[in-house]
Write an enzyme that holds these catalytic residues in place. Structure first.
Site, PDB file in Angstrom:
ATOM      1  N   LYS A 185      -1.290  11.294   5.448  1.00 15.16           N
ATOM      2  CA  LYS A 185      -1.018  10.282   6.476  1.00 15.16           C
ATOM      3  C   LYS A 185      -0.261   9.098   5.875  1.00 15.16           C
ATOM      4  O   LYS A 185       0.724   8.609   6.424  1.00 15.16           O
ATOM      5  CB  LYS A 185      -2.348   9.820   7.085  1.00 15.16           C
ATOM      6  CG  LYS A 185      -2.197   8.901   8.266  1.00 15.16           C
ATOM      7  CD  LYS A 185      -2.627   7.456   8.090  1.00 15.16           C
ATOM      8  CE  LYS A 185      -3.748   7.121   7.199  1.00 15.16           C
ATOM      9  NZ  LYS A 185      -4.097   5.702   7.164  1.00 15.16           N
ATOM     10  N   LYS A 230       0.834  -1.196   0.000  1.00 14.32           N
ATOM     11  CA  LYS A 230       0.000   0.000   0.000  1.00 14.32           C
ATOM     12  C   LYS A 230       0.874   1.253   0.000  1.00 14.32           C
ATOM     13  O   LYS A 230       0.568   2.241  -0.691  1.00 14.32           O
ATOM     14  CB  LYS A 230      -0.930   0.001   1.220  1.00 14.32           C
ATOM     15  CG  LYS A 230      -1.832   1.241   1.338  1.00 14.32           C
ATOM     16  CD  LYS A 230      -2.861   1.333   0.228  1.00 14.32           C
ATOM     17  CE  LYS A 230      -3.675   2.628   0.288  1.00 14.32           C
ATOM     18  NZ  LYS A 230      -4.653   2.690   1.385  1.00 14.32           N
TER      19      LYS A 230
END
Lengths: 319, 319
Positions: B263, B195
């Site tokens: 983030k 990811k």
């Protein structure tokens, strides 16, 4: 279309393009500095001229497919200052000797002719050349391409065209022979700006894919699985598909050479400088390509930008 | 498959995922901090529990879908140190009070159960959590997703899975309900690494497209034509197609919020720091996202990274 066509620059890109025009039944007058570049094209029926001016005298439409900005300025105006080295291309003060101008396209061009430059060169110099041709009654189109030598050979190039709409319409049947995705982007120089945009996107996408595979490897994760997972989602791109696989295979056989991508990113940087525009991502790509070419790897495919990223993180390398 | 399923975290992503599992005929035990998050799911037949531990007691498979590393550490181990702020997530010295641990998944988990964390969090913390669950006889899978709330609702997420192959095989039928491109990437943490790789590629591709459109605009060239020309060639990507259009439309309705991409890039930076890895392109993307979120635009789609690029080049802005 019965226009007589000229083609100048018969290298890895220009030769297959010229051959495609011949194969489509067009008569071609050609010029190249190197005799060995001429032979395959004259063997296919093209007539060799002894100068760019000679080509212009015989042709209604003159294609140029050359390496860099000074080459195009020299061939079209006789003001290129030789090949390579210089990045300024053409300027009024450069002048060009009478001899050089006498051999250039501008010395032979006829009113109503169109010069179509398919090289990737400076957008600013492109506009200068167009302005110099105008008094001779000639129109210029800038029409840089994407797709490499394979696209040139297969007639599947993407062609990004700048210049007057009428000239674009006139040339459209020839562009259809050379490519399959042809877009009229805007006025003089817009094709070159579009190509610069293309190289910005390609360069940063390669950089992103390269950093991703670097992270995977450093974390002990199989890069092939990462590529597979990412291809299915929003990170999917042709770069991830093709260049991602090159990186995994450590196979940088060109393809599109890193030295040419470096040259294109130099044009991006020059244009950003002229416009007072900050493009930090493009600058980073340019720096990585600089280090790659500086290590003697300019002949590798531009996906080898990943090698520069690896060297940045290499252990125990001192040179 | 008759396993009883737990689902913790019923926000913009978790709620539609839980509803898809219910719609496929599975029994669900759920927990959420906010009652209003519970209602749509309990209305659809899920049973609410009063703690993550309660969910774990009732379920063989416990999904978590939370915002950040500390949230997952808190819910699974009781060691998250609250939500937000901290970036270190879990550590042995943090400990977590007995109360917090008693309410956490680890207090209720049964031997043979699987915890499937579909949040995007730190790969290193993921491996720590997996190690802490092992003595209880529970297995962990990290299974972060790409595809946003639309992918969650439509069951079309890309799912990148790390952890033991047997657990992956056991969960495959459930992953097929939630997504359509499911890849087992490797061992614990490999899903999170994948990811992170995804976000690196997406971020740099957005940056490349944004810089290209900035150059086009500064040069007076129509960005829509540039996008069209580039889509047909090697610069083509889903980012150019979708986010390129967002940039042209100046429409940054999310989609995937810039604050979440920020983030994720923080996780990339932390992981690069841990690994001693230089990823300058990812760092640049992180900086641009920092300035975007710092200007109060974290709620915009992450394609609004282009706004940060525009501000870098804005005229006459003083604040």
């Amino acid at each position: 279309m019965t226009a007589r066509i000229g083609f100048i620059g018969l290298g890895i890109m220009g030769r297959p393009m010229a051959l495609n025009l011949l194969a489509a039944g067009h008569e071609l007058s050609v010029y190249a500095r190197r005799t060995e570049a001429l032979t395959p094209v004259t063997d296919a029926g093209a007539r060799a001229c002894d100068s760019p001016a000679g080509v212009a005298r015989e042709a209604d439409i003159v294609f140029t497919m050359l390496a860099d900005t000074p080459d195009v300025a020299e061939v079209v105006l006789g003001t290129g200052g030789g090949t390579g080295g210089s990045t300024t291309g053409v300027s009024a003060s450069d002048g060009g000797g009478d001899d050089r101008r006498a051999r250039a396209v501008i010395a032979g061009i006829r009113p109503g002719s169109v010069v179509v430059d398919m090289s990737t060169i400076s957008p600013a110099v492109t506009r200068q050349i167009a302005a110099e041709l105008a008094p001779a009654g000639a129109t210029m189109l800038d029409a840089p391409v994407s797709g490499g030598d394979i696209g040139a050979r297969d007639g599947t190039l993407s062609i990004m065209v700048g210049g007057p709409a009428e000239a674009f319409a006139q040339l459209a049947p020839l562009f259809e022979i050379l490519g399959r995705h042809v877009v009229h982007v805007g006025e003089h120089g817009a094709g070159q700006i579009c190509k610069a945009c293309n190289q910005i996107v390609v360069g940063q996408t390669i950089a992103g894919v390269g950093e991703a595979l670097l992270l995977a490897e450093a974390a002990g994760v199989d890069g092939a699985r990462v590529r597979e997972a990412l291809l299915g989602g929003f990170a999917g791109s042709r770069i991830l598909e093709v260049h991602g696989q090159r990186m995994l295979d450590d196979n940088y056989t060109p393809g599109f050479k890193a030295a040419l991508h470096q040259k294109d990113m130099r044009i991006v940087q020059e244009t950003a400088h002229e416009l007072g525009l900050g493009l930090p991502g493009a600058a980073l790509v340019a720096q990585l390509l600089n280090t790659l070419v500086g290590r003697g790897d300019g002949g590798l495919d531009s996906a080898a930008l990943h090698l520069a990223q690896r060297r940045l993180n290499a252990q125990g390398e001192s040179s």
